[in-house]
Design an enzyme around this catalytic site. Structure first.
Site, PDB file in Angstrom:
ATOM      1  N   LYS A 193      18.614  79.154  10.068  1.00 12.64           N
ATOM      2  CA  LYS A 193      19.987  79.475   9.668  1.00 12.64           C
ATOM      3  C   LYS A 193      20.130  80.968   9.332  1.00 12.64           C
ATOM      4  CE  LYS A 193      24.149  79.356   8.097  1.00 12.64           C
ATOM      5  NZ  LYS A 193      25.290  79.304   9.009  1.00 12.64           N
TER       6      LYS A 193
ATOM      7  N   LYS B  48      24.094  87.806   1.923  1.00 15.81           N
ATOM      8  CA  LYS B  48      22.939  87.054   1.404  1.00 15.81           C
ATOM      9  C   LYS B  48      22.091  86.512   2.544  1.00 15.81           C
ATOM     10  CE  LYS B  48      23.884  82.959   0.965  1.00 15.81           C
ATOM     11  NZ  LYS B  48      23.925  81.553   1.348  1.00 15.81           N
TER      12      LYS B  48
HETATM   13  P1  NAD Z   1      31.959  78.468  -1.730  1.00 17.30           P
HETATM   14  O1  NAD Z   1      31.734  79.649  -2.575  1.00 17.30           O
HETATM   15  O2  NAD Z   1      33.313  78.228  -1.140  1.00 17.30           O
HETATM   16  O3  NAD Z   1      31.547  77.126  -2.518  1.00 17.30           O
HETATM   17  C1  NAD Z   1      30.432  77.036  -3.356  1.00 17.30           C
HETATM   18  C2  NAD Z   1      30.826  76.131  -4.526  1.00 17.30           C
HETATM   19  O4  NAD Z   1      29.675  75.946  -5.351  1.00 17.30           O
HETATM   20  C3  NAD Z   1      31.925  76.708  -5.410  1.00 17.30           C
HETATM   21  O5  NAD Z   1      33.022  75.803  -5.485  1.00 17.30           O
HETATM   22  C4  NAD Z   1      31.247  76.902  -6.772  1.00 17.30           C
HETATM   23  O6  NAD Z   1      32.112  76.674  -7.870  1.00 17.30           O
HETATM   24  C5  NAD Z   1      30.139  75.874  -6.691  1.00 17.30           C
HETATM   25  N1  NAD Z   1      29.020  76.125  -7.593  1.00 17.30           N
HETATM   26  C6  NAD Z   1      28.376  77.293  -7.839  1.00 17.30           C
HETATM   27  N2  NAD Z   1      27.365  77.095  -8.700  1.00 17.30           N
HETATM   28  C7  NAD Z   1      27.361  75.776  -9.009  1.00 17.30           C
HETATM   29  C8  NAD Z   1      26.540  74.951  -9.830  1.00 17.30           C
HETATM   30  N3  NAD Z   1      25.504  75.450 -10.519  1.00 17.30           N
HETATM   31  N4  NAD Z   1      26.820  73.624  -9.913  1.00 17.30           N
HETATM   32  C9  NAD Z   1      27.861  73.088  -9.216  1.00 17.30           C
HETATM   33  N5  NAD Z   1      28.684  73.836  -8.422  1.00 17.30           N
HETATM   34  C10 NAD Z   1      28.424  75.143  -8.317  1.00 17.30           C
HETATM   35  O7  NAD Z   1      30.846  78.534  -0.580  1.00 17.30           O
HETATM   36  P2  NAD Z   1      30.885  77.830   0.859  1.00 17.30           P
HETATM   37  O8  NAD Z   1      31.543  78.750   1.825  1.00 17.30           O
HETATM   38  O9  NAD Z   1      31.322  76.427   0.702  1.00 17.30           O
HETATM   39  O10 NAD Z   1      29.316  77.886   1.206  1.00 17.30           O
HETATM   40  C11 NAD Z   1      28.383  76.990   0.609  1.00 17.30           C
HETATM   41  C12 NAD Z   1      27.032  77.220   1.296  1.00 17.30           C
HETATM   42  O11 NAD Z   1      27.179  76.985   2.701  1.00 17.30           O
HETATM   43  C13 NAD Z   1      26.514  78.655   1.164  1.00 17.30           C
HETATM   44  O12 NAD Z   1      25.120  78.636   1.033  1.00 17.30           O
HETATM   45  C14 NAD Z   1      26.956  79.306   2.470  1.00 17.30           C
HETATM   46  O13 NAD Z   1      26.137  80.409   2.809  1.00 17.30           O
HETATM   47  C15 NAD Z   1      26.826  78.152   3.440  1.00 17.30           C
HETATM   48  N6  NAD Z   1      27.695  78.171   4.626  1.00 17.30           N
HETATM   49  C16 NAD Z   1      29.020  78.534   4.549  1.00 17.30           C
HETATM   50  C17 NAD Z   1      29.800  78.519   5.703  1.00 17.30           C
HETATM   51  C18 NAD Z   1      31.276  78.891   5.686  1.00 17.30           C
HETATM   52  O14 NAD Z   1      31.856  79.081   6.776  1.00 17.30           O
HETATM   53  N7  NAD Z   1      31.917  79.008   4.540  1.00 17.30           N
HETATM   54  C19 NAD Z   1      29.255  78.139   6.933  1.00 17.30           C
HETATM   55  C20 NAD Z   1      27.910  77.741   6.967  1.00 17.30           C
HETATM   56  C21 NAD Z   1      27.143  77.763   5.807  1.00 17.30           C
END
Ligand code: NAD
Length: 295
Positions: free
Chosen positions: A175, A244
């Site tokens: 990834k 990141k």
């Molecule tokens: P985001 O920031 O929208 O969501 C992350 C959520 O985690 C937030 O709602 C936050 O409040 C919550 N959070 C943080 N710390 C926490 C804790 N200790 N306990 C419970 N909740 C907690 O991020 P996202 O875009 O949904 O991405 C999530 C993961 O997926 C990341 O690792 C990102 O790199 C990966 N990702 C994102 C995408 C995308 O298009 N957004 C695509 C592929 C992978």
């Protein structure tokens, strides 16, 4: 070991841009989903969008779960959370880290969780919010084959293509490397458009030419016109998360002693962009950063 099919109980920790629609897919597939997020807004949005249960804290979310899915910003957050929750997990539960975490940290976490008798695999995703909504994500899965077999129905509720990449951590390595290629391609496309514009080329026409030519990439196809030329900046993936991931790929290269001169520069650029325009900005706003960067 039997496969974990509906109505098995799934705890989903992290209800942000990706976790929310992924949890919706699980709920529609018939799993009994309990979500948790530290943000009240995220918990409320998840409950109203999916009709799934939300828990008041992470321990209550995981206590009865057959499967615990983490979809959190960083591997550090995943490790801290699961370290604190170990005593709350149901015996024999399978933990799936679907966040984009660092592969070396995942291996360390695996040693602890597996020694304590839990299943643990890494299964990060690609495809963005749009494909999280329709359950057509690409999922890269690392870990023990028997554990992956058990939870494959859970993964199939969220993804169309499930790649088994090898040992624990290999999904996270894949990834991070994918996002390095994606992030480098996005910068190349933005820079090319800036140069073309300065020469007098039309930006929209440039994207059409790239998409019919060898310069085509995911960013020219689904980001340049949609979010950058339109200046809507709404892909749903933040610049901080992209920075990141590229740093994670770069750290992996250095840990393995593989020279990566372009990735070195790319990781620095994305880090600086996140610092300059704010980590919460959409990653397509890298264009705004490039418009103003001093070289
Ligand atoms: P985001 O920031 O929208 O969501 C992350 C959520 O985690 C937030 O709602 C936050 O409040 C919550 N959070 C943080 N710390 C926490 C804790 N200790 N306990 C419970 N909740 C907690 O991020 P996202 O875009 O949904 O991405 C999530 C993961 O997926 C990341 O690792 C990102 O790199 C990966 N990702 C994102 C995408 C995308 O298009 N957004 C695509 C592929 C992978």
């Amino acid at each position: 070991m039997t496969a974990l099919v509906p109505p098995a109980r799934v705890a989903l920790i992290g209800l942000g841009n990706m976790g929310r629609p992924m949890g919706g897919c699980l709920q529609r597939a018939g799993y009994r989903v309990t979500g948790f997020d530290v943000s009240d807004d995220a918990r409320n949005a998840f409950a109203s969008a999916s009709g799934a249960q939300v828990a008041a804290d992470a321990a209550s979310a995981v206590r009865d779960a057959d499967v615990v899915i983490t979809m959190l910003p960083t591997g550090r957050i995943v490790r801290d959370l699961l370290g604190a929750l170990m005593t709350q997990l149901r015996p024999g539960a399978v933990v799936i880290d679907m966040s984009s975490s660092e592969p070396m940290g995942t291996r360390e976490l695996g040693e602890t969780l597996i020694a304590a008798g839990f299943g643990f695999i890494d299964a990060p995703v690609s495809g963005g919010v749009r494909r999280a909504v329709d359950g057509s994500l690409s999922i890269m899965v690392g870990g023990d084959v028997a554990t992956i077999d058990r939870v494959e129905p859970v993964l199939k509720a969220m993804g169309r293509t499930i790649f088994r990449t090898g040992l624990l951590g290999s999904g996270h390595a894949m990834k991070a490397l994918n996002n390095y290629v994606s992030g480098a391609g996005l910068i190349a496309a933005c820079e090319a458009v800036n140069v073309g514009k300065a020469f007098g080329l039309d930006s929209g026409l440039m994207i059409d030419v790239l998409n019919a030519s060898t310069g085509r990439n995911n960013s020219t196809e689904v980001k340049m016109k949609q979010f950058i030329l339109s200046q809507t900046w709404g892909s749903g993936f933040s610049v901080g998360l992209m920075a990141k991931d590229i740093r994670s790929a770069n750290d992996l290269a250095h840990a393995l002693g593989v020279p990566v001169p372009l990735a070195d520069h790319c990781a620095d650029l994305w880090d600086d962009a996140a610092k300059t325009i704010g980590g919460a900005s959409d990653h397509t706003e890298i264009q705004r950063y490039l418009d103003n960067v001093k070289v």
